[in-house]
Design an enzyme around this catalytic site. Structure first.
Site, PDB file in Angstrom:
ATOM      1  N   ARG A  60       0.827  -1.209   0.000  1.00  0.00           N
ATOM      2  CA  ARG A  60       0.000   0.000   0.000  1.00  0.00           C
ATOM      3  C   ARG A  60       0.859   1.257   0.000  1.00  0.00           C
ATOM      4  NH1 ARG A  60      -1.333   2.688   4.016  1.00  0.00           N
ATOM      5  NH2 ARG A  60      -1.523   0.978   5.514  1.00  0.00           N
ATOM      6  N   TYR A 112     -19.721  11.888 -16.159  1.00  0.00           N
ATOM      7  CA  TYR A 112     -20.086  10.598 -15.584  1.00  0.00           C
ATOM      8  C   TYR A 112     -20.917  10.804 -14.315  1.00  0.00           C
ATOM      9  CZ  TYR A 112     -19.599   5.871 -13.836  1.00  0.00           C
ATOM     10  OH  TYR A 112     -19.853   4.615 -13.364  1.00  0.00           O
ATOM     11  N   ASP A 183     -11.095  13.534 -17.509  1.00  0.00           N
ATOM     12  CA  ASP A 183     -11.490  12.127 -17.566  1.00  0.00           C
ATOM     13  C   ASP A 183     -11.381  11.691 -19.031  1.00  0.00           C
ATOM     14  OD1 ASP A 183     -12.859   9.691 -17.715  1.00  0.00           O
ATOM     15  OD2 ASP A 183     -14.277  10.246 -16.136  1.00  0.00           O
ATOM     16  N   LYS A 208     -12.980   0.133 -18.422  1.00  0.00           N
ATOM     17  CA  LYS A 208     -13.594   0.252 -19.743  1.00  0.00           C
ATOM     18  C   LYS A 208     -12.587  -0.150 -20.833  1.00  0.00           C
ATOM     19  CE  LYS A 208     -16.808   1.922 -17.069  1.00  0.00           C
ATOM     20  NZ  LYS A 208     -16.950   3.323 -16.807  1.00  0.00           N
TER      21      LYS A 208
HETATM   22  C1  LIG Z   1     -17.090   4.103 -15.641  1.00  0.00           C
HETATM   23  C2  LIG Z   1     -16.607   5.501 -15.639  1.00  0.00           C
HETATM   24  C3  LIG Z   1     -16.018   6.072 -14.505  1.00  0.00           C
HETATM   25  C4  LIG Z   1     -15.923   5.325 -13.186  1.00  0.00           C
HETATM   26  O1  LIG Z   1     -15.065   4.230 -13.256  1.00  0.00           O
HETATM   27  P1  LIG Z   1     -15.239   2.881 -12.385  1.00  0.00           P
HETATM   28  O2  LIG Z   1     -14.098   2.055 -12.848  1.00  0.00           O
HETATM   29  O3  LIG Z   1     -16.589   2.323 -12.686  1.00  0.00           O
HETATM   30  O4  LIG Z   1     -15.133   3.269 -10.948  1.00  0.00           O
HETATM   31  C5  LIG Z   1     -15.545   7.373 -14.598  1.00  0.00           C
HETATM   32  N1  LIG Z   1     -15.656   8.074 -15.736  1.00  0.00           N
HETATM   33  C6  LIG Z   1     -16.226   7.566 -16.847  1.00  0.00           C
HETATM   34  C7  LIG Z   1     -16.313   8.402 -18.086  1.00  0.00           C
HETATM   35  C8  LIG Z   1     -16.725   6.267 -16.840  1.00  0.00           C
HETATM   36  O5  LIG Z   1     -17.296   5.766 -17.944  1.00  0.00           O
END
Ligand SMILES: *Cc1c(COP(=O)(O)O)cnc(C)c1O
Length: 388
Positions: A60, A112, A183, A208
């Site tokens: 950690r 998101y 993001d 993703k």
């Molecule tokens: C899914 C998603 C997140 C969050 O990610 P997790 O891995 O589900 O915690 C943040 N931003 C976007 C654009 C997303 O599609």
């Protein structure tokens, strides 16, 4: 540990194109007998050094060679230094946790929905103030960022596929003294590199496209400079939002095929977007690759491709949208995205998504044959027409 792999990648990857970096970065030192891939590392505890020397002793606090390999690869792809987290949201929270009480945050209305939820909770707890802006209105965002501490950007956005003018907004945010975070989940570092466009931090839901197989949760935050990296790293130490060993291994393995997956899915997305736009039952398609899309020019200027995500609205609103989702057989009705399998969702059914047209369907295009995907969508559109 991280520094060793990183400097090795920096040395070896000199001049390589991003597709090559995705394959070559984050590998063990090229010594005879060494494994080609960083093996799965299951370890929390590491032997201490004799007095006077320091080594990483506890994962950690210091990471593992498995996390370091992944971080080195993502850092090389984004052009910064990466810290891996247990999920995309843990990476997002690492950025917002650093805000001091009373801070001001500027965030796109369309971002998101869990990021909006996190910011909403903090507002209710009196931690910070949030200004939600139309990210396509550059002048309005520039005005709002005056006096802000954090400018949050997401482009293209989930699910309206809005495109922010990243160079202009990053410059305005930094000029105003705000930290600028982007993001980059929808674009992936192969299609867009926000640090090069002026951002301080990039976050990914590696769940993703980076992972790419709908079988893990993982997040990454990538810092532009060492001070930002130290802030993010410290958040992981203090919050404990560490990635799983297997998830880190699988994410790096997913990154090896990122270029071919994105290339194929993006090509199909372009074909499907154009055909949907020409279909009489479809009222609107949102895909920055379409020449008539409001985000087309911006996307063409700051991205090297338009990606594999698109949204569309069928005539007949929510009921028609639900009929499409119920009728498709190859495309999966599911909320997540970025996998090899195509998924579809009517986003307005989720709470906190009131700004989204009720019938809007978000499609994550996978790597199936484009003609099979199109046949499936046509069957869905026929079902929607029959339901009206
Ligand atoms: C899914 C998603 C997140 C969050 O990610 P997790 O891995 O589900 O915690 C943040 N931003 C976007 C654009 C997303 O599609």
């Amino acid at each position: 540990m991280a520094d060793q792999v990183r400097s090795q990648d920096a040395e070896r990857s000199d001049g390589w194109r991003p597709d090559t970096v995705a394959v070559a970065a984050g590998r063990p030192a090229p010594e005879p007998g060494a494994p080609l891939n960083q093996p799965l590392v299951l370890a929390s505890n590491f032997r201490s050094a004799p007095p006077g020397e320091t080594v990483g002793e506890y994962s950690r606090n210091n990471g593992t060679p498995g996390w370091a390999a992944l971080e080195s690869a993502v850092g090389a792809l984004e052009g910064g230094r990466a810290v891996a987290f247990g999920s995309g949201m843990a990476a997002v929270a690492a950025v917002t946790d650093d805000l001091t009480v009373g801070a001001r945050v500027v965030v796109p209305v369309d971002s998101y929905q869990v990021v909006r939820g996190l910011l909403q909770d903090g507002t209710e707890q009196g931690r910070w103030h949030v200004d939600a802006v139309d990210i396509t209105d550059t002048a309005a965002v520039v005005a709002a960022v005056d006096g802000a501490d954090l400018l949050w950007l997401e482009s293209p956005s989930n699910p309206l596929m809005e495109v922010a003018d990243l160079p202009a907004l990053c410059a305005a945010g930094r000029a105003a003294g705000a930290r600028v975070a982007v993001d980059n989940t929808f674009a992936t570092p192969l299609l867009q590199r926000p640090l090069d466009l002026g951002a301080d931090v990039v976050v990914h839901s590696a769940t993703k496209f980076l992972g790419g197989h709908s079988d893990l949760l993982l997040g990454v935050a990538v810092a532009r400079d060492d001070a930002e990296y130290a802030r993010l790293y410290r958040r992981r130490v203090l919050s404990g939002g560490t990635p799983g060993a297997l998830e880190a291994f699988l994410t790096l393995r997913g990154i090896r095929t990122l270029a071919v997956r994105v290339e194929r899915a993006q090509e199909s997305a372009g074909v499907l977007a154009a055909r949907l736009a020409a279909h009489p039952a479809v009222e609107r398609v949102r895909y920055p690759g379409l020449p008539g899309d409001p985000g087309h020019q911006r996307a063409a200027a700051q991205m090297t491709g338009f990606g594999a995500m698109l949204s569309f609205e069928v005539a007949g609103g929510a009921a028609a949208g639900d009929a499409v989702v119920a009728a498709v057989r190859l495309i999966t009705a599911a909320t997540s995205l970025g996998g090899v399998e195509s998924t579809i969702e009517r986003r307005a059914k989720l709470a906190g998504q009131e700004h989204i047209p009720p019938g809007l369907l978000r499609l994550s295009v996978g790597i199936e044959h484009v003609e099979d995907l199109w046949a499936d969508l046509l069957a869905g559109l026929d079902a929607a027409a029959a339901a009206r």
